[in-house]
Write a protein that holds these residues in place. Sequence first.
Motif, PDB file in Angstrom:
ATOM      1  N   LEU A 200     -11.820  -2.166  -2.945  1.00 31.35           N
ATOM      2  CA  LEU A 200     -10.937  -0.998  -3.008  1.00 31.35           C
ATOM      3  C   LEU A 200      -9.870  -1.042  -1.919  1.00 31.35           C
ATOM      4  N   THR A 201     -10.246  -1.437  -0.726  1.00 33.78           N
ATOM      5  CA  THR A 201      -9.282  -1.538   0.369  1.00 33.78           C
ATOM      6  C   THR A 201      -8.224  -2.595   0.075  1.00 33.78           C
ATOM      7  N   ILE A 202      -8.653  -3.736  -0.432  1.00 36.22           N
ATOM      8  CA  ILE A 202      -7.704  -4.790  -0.794  1.00 36.22           C
ATOM      9  C   ILE A 202      -6.756  -4.297  -1.883  1.00 36.22           C
ATOM     10  N   GLY A 203      -7.288  -3.575  -2.870  1.00 36.55           N
ATOM     11  CA  GLY A 203      -6.451  -3.041  -3.939  1.00 36.55           C
ATOM     12  C   GLY A 203      -5.412  -2.070  -3.436  1.00 36.55           C
ATOM     13  N   ILE A 204      -5.797  -1.194  -2.512  1.00 33.01           N
ATOM     14  CA  ILE A 204      -4.851  -0.219  -1.963  1.00 33.01           C
ATOM     15  C   ILE A 204      -3.774  -0.914  -1.139  1.00 33.01           C
ATOM     16  N   VAL A 205      -4.155  -1.905  -0.350  1.00 31.68           N
ATOM     17  CA  VAL A 205      -3.169  -2.650   0.438  1.00 31.68           C
ATOM     18  C   VAL A 205      -2.200  -3.388  -0.484  1.00 31.68           C
ATOM     19  N   LEU A 206      -2.714  -3.985  -1.558  1.00 28.59           N
ATOM     20  CA  LEU A 206      -1.838  -4.706  -2.484  1.00 28.59           C
ATOM     21  C   LEU A 206      -0.893  -3.765  -3.234  1.00 28.59           C
ATOM     22  N   VAL A 207      -1.301  -2.533  -3.470  1.00 23.84           N
ATOM     23  CA  VAL A 207      -0.403  -1.565  -4.102  1.00 23.84           C
ATOM     24  C   VAL A 207       0.801  -1.308  -3.204  1.00 23.84           C
ATOM     25  N   PHE A 208       0.551  -1.138  -1.916  1.00 28.35           N
ATOM     26  CA  PHE A 208       1.664  -0.901  -1.004  1.00 28.35           C
ATOM     27  C   PHE A 208       2.514  -2.151  -0.815  1.00 28.35           C
ATOM     28  N   LEU A 209       1.907  -3.326  -0.854  1.00 33.47           N
ATOM     29  CA  LEU A 209       2.674  -4.564  -0.715  1.00 33.47           C
ATOM     30  C   LEU A 209       3.543  -4.845  -1.936  1.00 33.47           C
ATOM     31  N   SER A 210       3.104  -4.407  -3.104  1.00 30.21           N
ATOM     32  CA  SER A 210       3.893  -4.670  -4.304  1.00 30.21           C
ATOM     33  C   SER A 210       5.102  -3.747  -4.415  1.00 30.21           C
ATOM     34  N   GLY A 211       5.168  -2.733  -3.586  1.00 31.96           N
ATOM     35  CA  GLY A 211       6.309  -1.828  -3.609  1.00 31.96           C
ATOM     36  C   GLY A 211       6.257  -0.843  -4.757  1.00 31.96           C
ATOM     37  N   GLY A 212       5.109  -0.628  -5.334  1.00 32.70           N
ATOM     38  CA  GLY A 212       4.987   0.260  -6.470  1.00 32.70           C
ATOM     39  C   GLY A 212       4.589   1.669  -6.117  1.00 32.70           C
TER      40      GLY A 212
END
Length: 114
Positions: free
Chosen positions: A70-82
């Motif tokens: 879940l933490t990785i998913g949340i970080v990747l959401v912010f990294l994708s700019g979405g």
Amino acid sequence: MGRLFIKFIGLVLLLIGIYYLGQNIIFTSTYYQYFYKSLPAVGSVLAVIAGVLSLVFFRRETGNFGWILLTIGIVLVFLSGGVILQPTSLWNFFVSFSSIAVGYKFLNQGRINF
């Protein structure tokens, strides 16, 4: 009966707080011309889905791995700019965060210690 009612009130307060706090967060998706540009967005969706499934269905077997996903998913959401965070008032933030905190306390302990 009273304890169940307090837990119900806690759940309602928690959901209301999440709703009002989440109104200022917008998730967007865009079409990428090349497949490698959309990898953080796809990775975030897959990590969040895998994390939720492991926490709900395989809690005993996976341990803390679901929280890591879940933490990785949340970080990747912010990294994708979405993610677009809209401005919010301090009062709205205070009321919604207080509602979340009080609702969680009601769900766990059934009372508030001042």
